[in-house]
Structures are given as structure tokens and as C-alpha cells.
Write an enzyme that holds these catalytic residues in place. Structure first.
Site: not given
Ligand code: NAD
Length: 351
Positions: A11, A139-141, A168, A195, A220, A301
Site C-alpha cells: 500500500t 503514522s498516518c494519524n 478504518r 498521543g 480515518h 491512511q
């Protein structure tokens, strides 16, 4: 031309490869895959030189009709820098191999911060990665939260971030994660690990996060409450975020009421794979009350970390400074979605 190897072509790896190939100052010298599946087919069709992740898989690639140039060991040796986009945990196993070959490497969000010189977000801490040998693109978040916190902190100061991350369930190709019909507190323990991950970029930021996982593959969704040190108006915050090249403030006039329509917009605009590299912040959700900012943002994401990987390459190799690198990356990929407000600037073709 900087020669970039992509170790792990799933991905993230396939998107990083296409993004690197689109840059004027770097090229893809090869991609490494573990198995000869449709991803290998896609790599060959895009003209990338294919390597087998392991020696004992070379014959499987050849039996499936693929030419392989060698193993990932060979790719690492031939690359000026490797982007490791293997599944979480494999990057840690690969780390000594990069060191043995003297090849700098970028790891992805699932790997531990302790493996690298610095974690990275272009907007927030580009300079920390300058000259570094090992960097982790968060990460994506964490990328999504960092892009938001950075301008808010500069403009207003940030007292405290509280975020609920509705995540997701899986990526579209992760059939093993479903079918599911449930809503999971994930992790059940509060606060979640997200966090502390944001603290790898902003060490002094006060932030608590909670996570949920829901049955969608699209994006997300973050529900954010941020205590600011000053008291801007909602309109001022909206203008501030609209100035950010990697934040798309979703205009009311577009009538986008969910992640499905966001992805449809990306496809309508001809984005590769329907990708949304930008944070998508609903303009209508931006609300400041007594120095407390509330908003919703959607994070794609599969793609928001892609421009960050490109900028990390430039930071590590000295190809460009932050603003120049981000501008080149944005321009070459086509980052920046015009909303309804800019529509008047688009002229219709003559009938
Ligand atoms: P993926 O499973 O889609 O792709 C991984 C690829 O690596 C596959 O093609 C696999 O064949 C290959 N591979 C497996 N073992 C290998 C090895 N030893 N050597 C070389 N290749 C190998 O995974 P992904 O979703 O692209 O995730 C990669 C990394 O990016 C992870 O650290 C993940 O946490 C991070 N990340 C993922 C997302 C996301 O939503 N997918 C978002 C941000 C960051």
C-alpha cells in the site's frame, strides 16, 4: 540523480515509488517484494526493476514469469537511500542490514522511534532529519495531527490536545481484516498510544488520545478538541488552516458530508488511486469557544504519509530545505485541492 530503493511494495511502497518517480531530483532504482502477486505485476508495468525480498523466493518470481534483478540485499547495496515500507516489525529486522551496507533508510510508522535518529513530519520538524541516516515517517494519524498542531502552535500556542480517532478497520486490499460488523474501542485502554507517538514530533505537547475502529476502508476520522493559549475567532483559524498546503479545508459549498464523498472528489479530480494526500478538515466544524478549538478532520491512511516520505529523503540527503522541498513535492504530485471558494477562478472551456 539520487537513486532510491523501495523495500516493500505494498500500500505505502507502491505510492512512494510513484511519488519518487515524479520528482525531478531522484529516481526509483528498484522495488523489492515478498511475493509475485498483482503488486509485482503493477511494478513491472510501471517500469520498476523488481527484486525479491528473499533469496529463497527468487525461483517463485521466475516461475511466475517475472525477471528479478536480485534480492533486497542487492537493492540495498545499489541504492543511495532506501524507503522501507515493509509490514510493521520487518523494518526493525531490516535496520541492521541497512547499517551493514552503509545505506541510509526511512522506516514507517509502525516501527519504533528508538530505531531512528528522528521521527519526521515535514511541516513540523524537517530540520531534525537534516543529515540523519535513519528517519521514521510517523503514522498516518500522527501525520494528520502534526500538520494541524504545527500552525496552531506557531500562531496561537497550544495548551492541550484531546483527540478521538475513529479508525478504518483495514485498507481496501486487507481482506483478512473482514468482513466485520462491529465498533471496537481500540485500544480499550485510555489514553491510546497515538498521543505518545505525536510526542515523538512535539516532545512537550500535552495530548491525550482515544481510539476506535469501525468497519470502513475509506479513511480515518479525527474528532479534535484543542485548548489554545490565545483566543482567535473560528474564521481566523479557518483562514490559518486554509493557508496550509497539506490541509484541505472542505468548503460548505461542496456539500461533502462524509469520507465517501471525499474519496469520490479525489477520483473526480483525477487523483491517482483516488488518493487524498491532504488532511481534510470540515470548514463548518471549525469552532472556537473560549480558546477551545473543535473540528473534524478525515485522514486518508493510504496516502497522507507519501509526500512526507519524499520530503524526508530531501532532508536526509540535503537535496533541499523544508520550504523548497515541500513546494517541489506539492507541485510534482499536484497537492492542494481547490474548494468551492476558488471555483470562480476556474474558467469553463468554450462550448
Ligand atoms: P502492506 O502489507 O500493504 O505492504 C507491505 C509490502 O511489503 C508487501 O508488498 C509485502 O509483500 C512486502 N514485504 C513483506 N515482507 C517483506 C520483506 N521482508 N522485504 C521486502 N518486502 C516485504 O503494508 P503497508 O500498509 O504498505 O504498511 C507498510 C508500513 O507503512 C507499515 O509500517 C505501516 O504501519 C506503515 N503505514 C501504513 C499505512 C496504511 O494505512 N496502510 C499508513 C501509514 C503508515
Amino acid at each position: 540523480m539520487l537513486q532510491v530503493g523501495i523495500n516493500g511494495y505494498g500500500t505505502i511502497g507502491k505510492r512512494v515509488a510513484d511519488a519518487v518517480a515524479a520528482q525531478p531530483d531522484m529516481e526509483v532504482c528498484g522495488v523489492s517484494k515478498a511475493s509475485p502477486d498483482f503488486g509485482a505485476d503493477g511494478a513491472v508495468r510501471r517500469g520498476y526493476t523488481l527484486y525479491s525480498a528473499r533469496e529463497d523466493r527468487v525461483s517463485a518470481f521466475r516461475e511466475a514469469g517475472y525477471e528479478v534483478a536480485g534480492t533486497s540485499e542487492d537493492l540495498i547495496a545499489e541504492s543511495d537511500l532506501v524507503v522501507d515500507a515493509t509490514p510493521g516489525g520487518i523494518g526493525a529486522e531490516n535496520r541492521p542490514r541497512y547499517e551493514a551496507a552503509g545505506t541510509p533508510a526511512i522506516l514507517q510508522g509502525k516501527e519504533s522511534d528508538s530505531l531512528v535518529d528522528t521521527s519526521f513530519n515535514a511541516r513540523a520538524n524537517f530540520e531534525d532529519a537534516e543529515g540523519a541516516e535513519y528517519v521514521r515517517v510517523v503514522s498516518c494519524n500522527t501525520t494528520g495531527i502534526s500538520r494541524l498542531v504545527s500552525p496552531l502552535e506557531e500562531a496561537y500556542g497550544v495548551e492541550k490536545v484531546r483527540a478521538t480517532l475513529v479508525r478504518r478497520g483495514g485498507d481496501p486490499d486487507q481482506t483478512g481484516r473482514g468482513p466485520i460488523n462491529d465498533i471496537l474501542p481500540d485500544p480499550i485502554t485510555v489514553p491510546s498510544h497515538h498521543g505518545p507517538d505525536v510526542n515523538t514530533i512535539f516532545p512537550d505537547l500535552s495530548i491525550d488520545t482515544m481510539g476506535l475502529t469501525v468497519p470502513t476502508t475509506l479513511m480515518h476520522m479525527h474528532s479534535l478538541n484543542i485548548e489554545l493559549e490565545s483566543d482567535p475567532t473560528s474564521a481566523e483559524v479557518r483562514e490559518l488552516l486554509a493557508e496550509e498546503s497539506r490541509v484541505f479545508v472542505v468548503d460548505d459549498g461542496l456539500a461533502i458530508d462524509g469520507t465517501g464523498k471525499l474519496r469520490e472528489l479525489a477520483r473526480d479530480r483525477g487523483r491517482p488511486r483516488g488518493d487524498l494526500w491532504e488532511n481534510c478538515v470540515w470548514g463548518e466544524s471549525i469552532n472556537v469557544q473560549d480558546s477551545e478549538l473543535y473540528l473534524f478532520q478525515a485522514i486518508h491512511q493510504e496516502s497522507d504519509v507519501i509526500p512526507e516520505n519524499v520530503d524526508a529523503i530531501r532532508a536526509m540527503t540535503g537535496l533541499a530545505g523544508r520550504d523548497e522541498s515541500m513546494a517541489i513535492t506539492n507541485e510534482s504530485l499536484g497537492i492542494g485541492l481547490p474548494g468551492a471558494r476558488e471555483r470562480s477562478a476556474i474558467t469553463s472551456p468554450a462550448p
